[in-house]
Design a protein around this motif. Structure first.
Motif, PDB file in Angstrom:
ATOM      1  N   ASP A  48       0.841  -1.198   0.000  1.00 54.71           N
ATOM      2  CA  ASP A  48       0.000   0.000   0.000  1.00 54.71           C
ATOM      3  C   ASP A  48       0.877   1.250   0.000  1.00 54.71           C
ATOM      4  OD1 ASP A  48      -2.322   1.517   0.061  1.00 54.71           O
ATOM      5  OD2 ASP A  48      -2.384   1.547   2.249  1.00 54.71           O
ATOM      6  N   ALA A  49       1.927   1.228   0.825  1.00 57.60           N
ATOM      7  CA  ALA A  49       2.844   2.368   0.856  1.00 57.60           C
ATOM      8  C   ALA A  49       3.523   2.554  -0.498  1.00 57.60           C
ATOM      9  CB  ALA A  49       3.891   2.163   1.956  1.00 57.60           C
ATOM     10  N   LEU A  50       3.942   1.450  -1.107  1.00 55.26           N
ATOM     11  CA  LEU A  50       4.595   1.527  -2.412  1.00 55.26           C
ATOM     12  C   LEU A  50       3.631   2.047  -3.475  1.00 55.26           C
ATOM     13  CD1 LEU A  50       7.051   0.887  -4.213  1.00 55.26           C
ATOM     14  CD2 LEU A  50       6.166  -1.433  -4.467  1.00 55.26           C
ATOM     15  N   THR A  51       2.377   1.588  -3.435  1.00 58.20           N
ATOM     16  CA  THR A  51       1.388   2.020  -4.424  1.00 58.20           C
ATOM     17  C   THR A  51       1.073   3.502  -4.265  1.00 58.20           C
ATOM     18  OG1 THR A  51       0.418  -0.190  -4.379  1.00 58.20           O
ATOM     19  CG2 THR A  51      -0.899   1.544  -5.369  1.00 58.20           C
ATOM     20  N   ARG A  52       0.908   3.941  -3.022  1.00 56.81           N
ATOM     21  CA  ARG A  52       0.624   5.360  -2.788  1.00 56.81           C
ATOM     22  C   ARG A  52       1.789   6.233  -3.232  1.00 56.81           C
ATOM     23  NH1 ARG A  52      -3.729   6.318   0.982  1.00 56.81           N
ATOM     24  NH2 ARG A  52      -4.600   4.350   1.748  1.00 56.81           N
ATOM     25  N   ALA A  53       3.025   5.758  -2.961  1.00 61.99           N
ATOM     26  CA  ALA A  53       4.200   6.556  -3.313  1.00 61.99           C
ATOM     27  C   ALA A  53       4.440   6.577  -4.818  1.00 61.99           C
ATOM     28  CB  ALA A  53       5.430   6.005  -2.593  1.00 61.99           C
ATOM     29  N   SER A  54       4.140   5.468  -5.497  1.00 63.31           N
ATOM     30  CA  SER A  54       4.475   5.373  -6.921  1.00 63.31           C
ATOM     31  C   SER A  54       3.310   5.683  -7.847  1.00 63.31           C
ATOM     32  CB  SER A  54       5.016   3.974  -7.237  1.00 63.31           C
ATOM     33  OG  SER A  54       4.058   2.979  -6.923  1.00 63.31           O
ATOM     34  N   LEU A  55       2.073   5.354  -7.429  1.00 60.50           N
ATOM     35  CA  LEU A  55       0.908   5.538  -8.295  1.00 60.50           C
ATOM     36  C   LEU A  55      -0.089   6.553  -7.745  1.00 60.50           C
ATOM     37  CD1 LEU A  55       0.201   1.823  -9.324  1.00 60.50           C
ATOM     38  CD2 LEU A  55       1.592   3.529 -10.511  1.00 60.50           C
ATOM     39  N   SER A  56       0.225   7.163  -6.619  1.00 61.01           N
ATOM     40  CA  SER A  56      -0.603   8.236  -6.044  1.00 61.01           C
ATOM     41  C   SER A  56      -2.032   7.792  -5.764  1.00 61.01           C
ATOM     42  CB  SER A  56      -0.602   9.460  -6.968  1.00 61.01           C
ATOM     43  OG  SER A  56       0.701   9.956  -7.134  1.00 61.01           O
TER      44      SER A  56
ATOM     45  N   ALA B 257       5.494  10.507  -9.371  1.00 56.43           N
ATOM     46  CA  ALA B 257       5.059   9.898  -8.115  1.00 56.43           C
ATOM     47  C   ALA B 257       4.821  10.958  -7.043  1.00 56.43           C
ATOM     48  CB  ALA B 257       6.107   8.898  -7.639  1.00 56.43           C
ATOM     49  N   ALA B 258       4.096  10.555  -5.992  1.00 61.76           N
ATOM     50  CA  ALA B 258       3.740  11.476  -4.914  1.00 61.76           C
ATOM     51  C   ALA B 258       4.963  12.056  -4.224  1.00 61.76           C
ATOM     52  CB  ALA B 258       2.853  10.759  -3.898  1.00 61.76           C
ATOM     53  N   LEU B 259       6.090  11.353  -4.267  1.00 65.88           N
ATOM     54  CA  LEU B 259       7.338  11.896  -3.721  1.00 65.88           C
ATOM     55  C   LEU B 259       7.657  13.237  -4.365  1.00 65.88           C
ATOM     56  CD1 LEU B 259      10.146  11.675  -2.274  1.00 65.88           C
ATOM     57  CD2 LEU B 259      10.942  10.468  -4.322  1.00 65.88           C
ATOM     58  N   ILE B 260       7.316  13.394  -5.630  1.00 68.45           N
ATOM     59  CA  ILE B 260       7.608  14.622  -6.374  1.00 68.45           C
ATOM     60  C   ILE B 260       6.472  15.634  -6.243  1.00 68.45           C
ATOM     61  CG2 ILE B 260       8.121  15.560  -8.650  1.00 68.45           C
ATOM     62  CD1 ILE B 260      10.324  13.779  -7.485  1.00 68.45           C
ATOM     63  N   THR B 261       5.237  15.180  -6.386  1.00 70.16           N
ATOM     64  CA  THR B 261       4.103  16.105  -6.420  1.00 70.16           C
ATOM     65  C   THR B 261       3.597  16.484  -5.045  1.00 70.16           C
ATOM     66  OG1 THR B 261       2.456  14.330  -6.483  1.00 70.16           O
ATOM     67  CG2 THR B 261       3.349  15.085  -8.594  1.00 70.16           C
ATOM     68  N   GLY B 262       3.812  15.599  -4.045  1.00 68.43           N
ATOM     69  CA  GLY B 262       3.115  15.745  -2.786  1.00 68.43           C
ATOM     70  C   GLY B 262       1.749  15.092  -2.875  1.00 68.43           C
ATOM     71  N   PRO B 263       1.039  14.970  -1.725  1.00 67.46           N
ATOM     72  CA  PRO B 263      -0.263  14.287  -1.734  1.00 67.46           C
ATOM     73  C   PRO B 263      -1.339  15.137  -2.393  1.00 67.46           C
ATOM     74  CG  PRO B 263       0.187  15.220   0.440  1.00 67.46           C
ATOM     75  CD  PRO B 263       1.437  15.431  -0.384  1.00 67.46           C
TER      76      PRO B 263
ATOM     77  N   VAL C 202       0.986  13.666 -38.150  1.00 68.12           N
ATOM     78  CA  VAL C 202       0.466  13.855 -36.794  1.00 68.12           C
ATOM     79  C   VAL C 202       1.363  13.066 -35.843  1.00 68.12           C
ATOM     80  CG1 VAL C 202      -1.517  13.579 -35.264  1.00 68.12           C
ATOM     81  CG2 VAL C 202      -1.867  14.142 -37.695  1.00 68.12           C
ATOM     82  N   ILE C 203       1.975  13.775 -34.901  1.00 64.14           N
ATOM     83  CA  ILE C 203       3.004  13.189 -34.051  1.00 64.14           C
ATOM     84  C   ILE C 203       2.657  13.448 -32.590  1.00 64.14           C
ATOM     85  CG2 ILE C 203       5.459  13.167 -33.484  1.00 64.14           C
ATOM     86  CD1 ILE C 203       5.916  14.417 -36.309  1.00 64.14           C
ATOM     87  N   LEU C 204       2.626  12.374 -31.803  1.00 63.19           N
ATOM     88  CA  LEU C 204       2.395  12.472 -30.360  1.00 63.19           C
ATOM     89  C   LEU C 204       3.711  12.182 -29.647  1.00 63.19           C
ATOM     90  CD1 LEU C 204      -0.924  10.405 -30.099  1.00 63.19           C
ATOM     91  CD2 LEU C 204      -0.710  12.883 -30.136  1.00 63.19           C
ATOM     92  N   GLY C 205       4.297  13.191 -29.025  1.00 62.40           N
ATOM     93  CA  GLY C 205       5.512  13.000 -28.244  1.00 62.40           C
ATOM     94  C   GLY C 205       5.183  13.061 -26.766  1.00 62.40           C
ATOM     95  N   LEU C 206       5.172  11.902 -26.104  1.00 64.69           N
ATOM     96  CA  LEU C 206       4.785  11.837 -24.694  1.00 64.69           C
ATOM     97  C   LEU C 206       6.026  11.890 -23.809  1.00 64.69           C
ATOM     98  CD1 LEU C 206       2.483   9.713 -26.225  1.00 64.69           C
ATOM     99  CD2 LEU C 206       1.556  10.146 -23.956  1.00 64.69           C
ATOM    100  N   VAL C 207       6.123  12.970 -23.034  1.00 60.82           N
ATOM    101  CA  VAL C 207       7.259  13.180 -22.138  1.00 60.82           C
ATOM    102  C   VAL C 207       6.966  12.490 -20.815  1.00 60.82           C
ATOM    103  CG1 VAL C 207       8.609  14.902 -20.903  1.00 60.82           C
ATOM    104  CG2 VAL C 207       7.887  15.335 -23.265  1.00 60.82           C
ATOM    105  N   GLU C 208       7.815  11.569 -20.459  1.00 59.20           N
ATOM    106  CA  GLU C 208       7.646  10.795 -19.231  1.00 59.20           C
ATOM    107  C   GLU C 208       7.573  11.704 -18.003  1.00 59.20           C
ATOM    108  OE1 GLU C 208       7.380   7.971 -16.332  1.00 59.20           O
ATOM    109  OE2 GLU C 208       7.327   7.510 -18.481  1.00 59.20           O
ATOM    110  N   SER C 209       6.532  11.467 -17.174  1.00 56.41           N
ATOM    111  CA  SER C 209       6.371  12.131 -15.868  1.00 56.41           C
ATOM    112  C   SER C 209       6.293  13.648 -15.955  1.00 56.41           C
ATOM    113  CB  SER C 209       7.514  11.728 -14.925  1.00 56.41           C
ATOM    114  OG  SER C 209       7.502  10.352 -14.666  1.00 56.41           O
TER     115      SER C 209
ATOM    116  N   PRO D   5      -5.236   9.128 -16.963  1.00 57.84           N
ATOM    117  CA  PRO D   5      -5.992   8.125 -16.205  1.00 57.84           C
ATOM    118  C   PRO D   5      -5.213   7.575 -15.023  1.00 57.84           C
ATOM    119  CG  PRO D   5      -5.093   7.144 -18.181  1.00 57.84           C
ATOM    120  CD  PRO D   5      -4.774   8.609 -18.268  1.00 57.84           C
ATOM    121  N   ILE D   6      -3.922   7.891 -14.965  1.00 53.11           N
ATOM    122  CA  ILE D   6      -3.057   7.347 -13.913  1.00 53.11           C
ATOM    123  C   ILE D   6      -2.081   8.435 -13.474  1.00 53.11           C
ATOM    124  CG2 ILE D   6      -3.119   4.860 -14.291  1.00 53.11           C
ATOM    125  CD1 ILE D   6      -0.626   7.028 -16.120  1.00 53.11           C
ATOM    126  N   ALA D   7      -1.352   8.159 -12.407  1.00 48.87           N
ATOM    127  CA  ALA D   7      -0.282   9.041 -11.952  1.00 48.87           C
ATOM    128  C   ALA D   7       0.848   8.169 -11.432  1.00 48.87           C
ATOM    129  CB  ALA D   7      -0.769   9.986 -10.850  1.00 48.87           C
TER     130      ALA D   7
END
Length: 531
Positions: free
Chosen positions: A72-80, A466-472, A220-227, A268-270
């Motif tokens: 749960d701690a890992l999921t909250r920290a990594s997937l918010s 991850a929440a480590l970067i954004t905060g809760p 048409v080009i989609l460039g997705l920047v990680e995080s 849809p995710i974080a």
């Protein structure tokens, strides 16, 4: 008495520790009612196999709860978001590969040994501690009968009160609450998966491929920047690095006679699972969980890829982070998929980053876009701003000289090792901002150099970090920058709240990733062209 109290205090601490993930720190409790209940129960049990068996059973249950709390701690920290066992158990392999990719096999093995030792200590200590409450065969009770009965009754009452939210201040039933949370989350997950499958069936006919004649001759080009999430732009810790980079890009794009509008979409995710963001963009459905992704791919279904095939485009997916067989990618029906092994990269890997983004863009231009006789629809899943965010490479001025990337060997081994960097979270955040700046500069630099009036270029994030970067409780929105030499191609986005320039209008989104497919169909589809 001390022999009895110490295990009970330890059990109380462990049970209260189950609340740490939810509170991101120590919970405001001093007593777990389950401990009082267990004291009464085991003090009343007769000596023998039943007592010993129940003691080890209780220890095993406590072990399972501790494992759930760790995940749960890992999921909250990594997937918010909190852990949902029904939805998330399939991610175990991805977690292992992420950890080994960042820390290496040896460090991961040592960490695993430490965790296993800790968990074995929990079950052993719980079993011994509870067993110590049972009176010895033929001996006197270690806990007086009245106290044992009272503890059993008070503990049971406290657990029931905690379930109803009526427990006295400073007390809780964390073990019971965790089990209830996972049962409720599992039921919710199953219901949500059923609703997603129902949406799949209900929209199958309208999802059929439809040409986009308004983009018939447009790359048409989609460039997705990680995080790259809105926190990079609006959080005061990162804005001093990112906002000036966006301003410089806006100037460079203007100097190249390109126009840009910016908005935000909610991912849809974080924190991770970028493939769910990709699936949402392409399918026009919000794909939030692995169960949704599997349901999506259970049967053939047209996506934005088939829309562009019908328009006459050559379609390509570039995923430099994909190193294993990827049948999920083939399901989308791309004309060409370039994974790690499909690049001719001769430079060094940089921990999780198999190759830097500037090389990826160079390869795309030289090996995919330029040789194509047809217009191109392409999605590039960039990785330079993926954790562990070390090292930070410079942007090379000589794009034509990048070649196979061998010249990047001079940066091999540069920058701090992840295990050193991640001892200081403030420094980690600094490196995060710089890695996003690098990816924005090379992605925007590619657009400034190679986009024109026959290009519709999307520079967007795949998700918040991850929440480590954004905060809760951070927004899950990401910036979306739409670039073209033809201002008419940007009008549909202006109509949906996008604003001129590289600065997004805010950090909260009205629309999700799934909106993009319908926007393109509405603005550039056959009915629009007929109008």
């Amino acid at each position: 008495m001390l022999r009895l109290l110490l295990p009970l205090v330890a059990l109380n601490v462990v049970l209260l520790g189950l609340e740490i993930p939810r509170y991101a720190g120590l919970a405001p409790y001093w007593l777990a009612w389950e401990v009082v209940l267990l004291v009464g129960l085991f003090a009343l049990l007769p000596a023998g196999r039943l007592a010993r068996g129940l003691a080890w059973l209780a220890g095993g249950l406590l072990l399972a709860l501790v494992v759930l709390a760790l995940f749960d701690a890992l999921t909250r920290a990594s997937l918010s978001r909190p852990l949902n066992v029904v939805q998330d158990w399939v991610l175990l392999d991805a977690v292992y590969r992420l950890v080994t990719g960042n820390l290496g096999a040896l460090a991961t093995g040592l960490l695993g040994v430490f965790l296993v030792t800790l968990l074995v200590a929990v079950i052993w200590g719980a079993g011994r501690g509870l067993g110590a409450l049972v009176p010895p065969a033929g001996g006197s009770r270690r806990v007086p009968l009245a106290i044992a009965i009272g503890a059993l009754g008070v503990g049971l009452g406290g657990v029931l009160a905690a379930e109803r939210g009526a427990a006295p201040p400073g007390t809780a039933a964390p073990g019971t609450a965790m089990i209830q949370q996972q049962v409720a989350a599992g039921r919710s997950a199953l219901a949500e998966n059923r609703r997603f499958r129902a949406r799949l069936e209900a929209t199958r006919e309208e999802a059929a491929a439809a040409a986009l004649p308004g983009l018939a001759e447009v790359d048409v080009i989609l460039g997705l920047v990680e995080s790259y999430g809105v926190s990079a732009v609006f959080d005061a810790r990162y804005a001093p690095v990112i906002v000036p980079a966006l301003d410089r890009l806006e100037e460079d794009l203007g100097a190249a006679d390109l126009h840009v509008v910016s908005g935000v979409l909610e991912a849809p995710i974080a924190g991770g699972q970028s493939w769910l963001a990709h699936a949402s963009l392409l399918s026009g459905l919000q794909v939030r969980y692995a169960g949704h992704y599997e349901a999506l791919q259970d049967a053939p279904r047209d996506t934005l890829v088939q829309d562009f095939v019908a328009t006459g485009h050559h379609t390509a997916m570039l995923s430099p982070a994909i190193q294993l067989d990827w049948p999920e990618g083939r399901w989308f029906g791309w004309d060409r998929i370039v994974d790690k092994h499909g690049f001719d990269y001769a430079g060094p890997p940089f921990f999780w980053v198999t190759m830097p983004d500037q090389y990826t863009w160079s390869f795309f231009e030289q090996q995919v876009r330029s040789p194509s006789d047809a217009p191109v629809f392409a999605m590039l899943a960039l990785v330079s701003s993926h954790a562990p965010w070390t090292p930070i490479l410079p942007v090379l001025e000589d794009w034509e000289g990048i070649g196979d990337g061998e010249r990047l060997q001079e940066w091999a081994g540069k920058g701090p090792e992840p295990e050193v960097l991640w001892r200081d979270f403030d420094r980690v955040r600094d490196f995060y901002a710089e890695s996003v700046r690098y990816s924005l500069e090379v992605t925007g630099g590619y657009a400034a150099r190679y986009a024109d009036e026959d290009t519709l270029f999307f520079l967007l994030g795949d998700h918040q970090p991850a929440a480590l970067i954004t905060g809760p409780d951070a927004s899950w929105a990401v910036p979306v920058h739409v670039i073209s030499g033809d201002p008419e191609l940007l009008e549909p986005f202006r109509a949906r709240g996008f604003v001129p320039g590289m600065q997004p209008p805010g950090e909260h989104a009205r629309f999700g990733f799934e909106a993009l497919r319908s926007w393109l169909r509405d603005a550039f589809g056959a009915s629009s062209a007929g109008d």
